[in-house]
Design a protein around this motif. Structure first.
Motif, PDB file in Angstrom:
ATOM      1  N   SER A 147       0.812  -1.219   0.000  1.00  0.00           N
ATOM      2  CA  SER A 147       0.000   0.000   0.000  1.00  0.00           C
ATOM      3  C   SER A 147       0.848   1.273   0.000  1.00  0.00           C
ATOM      4  O   SER A 147       0.309   2.377  -0.053  1.00  0.00           O
ATOM      5  N   LYS A 148       2.178   1.113   0.057  1.00  0.00           N
ATOM      6  CA  LYS A 148       3.052   2.296   0.097  1.00  0.00           C
ATOM      7  C   LYS A 148       2.989   3.049  -1.226  1.00  0.00           C
ATOM      8  O   LYS A 148       3.184   2.464  -2.294  1.00  0.00           O
ATOM      9  N   GLU A 199      -6.298  -3.077  -0.267  1.00  0.00           N
ATOM     10  CA  GLU A 199      -7.183  -4.140   0.189  1.00  0.00           C
ATOM     11  C   GLU A 199      -6.347  -5.256   0.819  1.00  0.00           C
ATOM     12  O   GLU A 199      -5.489  -5.841   0.179  1.00  0.00           O
ATOM     13  N   PHE A 200      -6.576  -5.534   2.064  1.00  0.00           N
ATOM     14  CA  PHE A 200      -5.869  -6.588   2.783  1.00  0.00           C
ATOM     15  C   PHE A 200      -6.688  -7.023   3.991  1.00  0.00           C
ATOM     16  O   PHE A 200      -7.647  -6.345   4.367  1.00  0.00           O
ATOM     17  N   TYR A 210      -3.287   9.596  -1.023  1.00  0.00           N
ATOM     18  CA  TYR A 210      -4.218  10.670  -1.378  1.00  0.00           C
ATOM     19  C   TYR A 210      -5.644  10.146  -1.520  1.00  0.00           C
ATOM     20  O   TYR A 210      -6.612  10.849  -1.284  1.00  0.00           O
ATOM     21  N   GLU A 211      -5.752   8.901  -1.941  1.00  0.00           N
ATOM     22  CA  GLU A 211      -7.065   8.269  -2.057  1.00  0.00           C
ATOM     23  C   GLU A 211      -6.854   6.762  -1.956  1.00  0.00           C
ATOM     24  O   GLU A 211      -5.771   6.256  -2.259  1.00  0.00           O
ATOM     25  N   LEU A 212      -7.861   6.070  -1.503  1.00  0.00           N
ATOM     26  CA  LEU A 212      -7.736   4.626  -1.370  1.00  0.00           C
ATOM     27  C   LEU A 212      -7.773   3.986  -2.758  1.00  0.00           C
ATOM     28  O   LEU A 212      -8.567   4.370  -3.610  1.00  0.00           O
ATOM     29  N   ARG A 213      -6.889   3.018  -2.964  1.00  0.00           N
ATOM     30  CA  ARG A 213      -6.760   2.397  -4.288  1.00  0.00           C
ATOM     31  C   ARG A 213      -7.174   0.921  -4.204  1.00  0.00           C
ATOM     32  O   ARG A 213      -6.681   0.200  -3.345  1.00  0.00           O
TER      33      ARG A 213
END
Length: 248
Positions: A166-167, A247-248, A239-242
């Motif tokens: 998620s980095k 997702e984890f 900046y926004e969830l991708r």
């Protein structure tokens, strides 16, 4: 009569000898003249050749000068290009600086610079929450790494590990009023004996050299959170969830 004929013969012989001498002298002078003329001609020819060579050399020099002029032109062009490059660099620097204000030069966000809120994900049972960090300061700051979450007393709470995928590619820079997000898994499978109910928790931020001083107290969503620290994980600030990465 015989004496007179002998004198005549001698006189004729002397005249012939004198003529031969004069002829020889004249021939020698003519030859010398011819030789001199030849030397002059050769000198003139040599001089002409020298002049031609000099002229060629001059042309070469002119060409060299022109080449040098061209080089000078190229150099001027390079200088202009260099100036252009410098201009580009400056432009790039300005852009970079603008981005730098946003990326490398903006100070790290401190606990007092942001407000952090938590919201449950749209799922039943609740396994995830989304943290929102909003810059409430009057200047841009960089939100480094991920939220350091303590679901309990800071001194004894288990460190919640971050999910590497998620980095984001670049640091998250928040302008005044701008938000950033982090997805957080709080449990797996809903409530069970390993869960504990949390009404509020602490979120610490990173500074350039490590965890920053102080932390933000975050209120849990209504009804509290059933947290399993063994299963908990956090995403990085983005900046926004991708979809996928967060997702984890």
């Amino acid at each position: 009569m015989r004496h007179h004929h002998k004198s005549t013969v001698l006189a004729a012989a002397a005249i012939a000898a004198l003529s031969l001498g004069l002829t020889a002298c004249g021939g020698g002078d003519a030859a010398a003249g011819a030789k001199d003329d030849g030397s002059v001609g050769a000198s003139k020819s040599a001089q002409a050749t020298t002049d031609t060579v000099a002229g060629a050399g001059g042309a070469d020099q002119t060409t060299a000068k022109n080449g040098s002029g061209s080089t000078g032109g190229s150099t001027a062009g390079s200088t202009t290009g260099g100036s252009g490059t410098k201009g580009s660099t400056t432009g790039s620097g300005t852009g970079s600086s603008g981005g730098g204000t946003g990326s490398t030069k903006a100070r790290a966000c401190a606990a007092g610079d942001v407000k952090v809120t938590a919201a449950k994900a749209d799922e039943v049972p609740t396994e995830h929450i989304v943290l929102t960090a909003t810059n409430t300061s009057g200047s841009a700051c960089t939100l480094l790494e991920y939220p350091l979450i303590a679901f309990g007393p800071i001194q004894t709470a288990k460190d919640i590990p971050a999910v590497a995928k998620s980095k984001p590619a670049a640091p998250i820079v928040l302008k005044p009023g701008a938000p950033a997000y982090a997805n957080v898994r709080v449990a797996l499978g809903g409530a069970h004996e390993d869960n504990k109910v949390v009404k509020e928790f602490n979120v610490n931020l990173f500074a350039a050299e490590g965890p920053a001083e102080g932390s933000v107290v975050v209120k849990a969503p209504a009804g509290g959170l059933a947290v399993d620290e063994a299963a908990a994980k956090t995403g990085y600030w983005t900046y926004e969830l991708r979809n996928g990465a967060d997702e984890f």
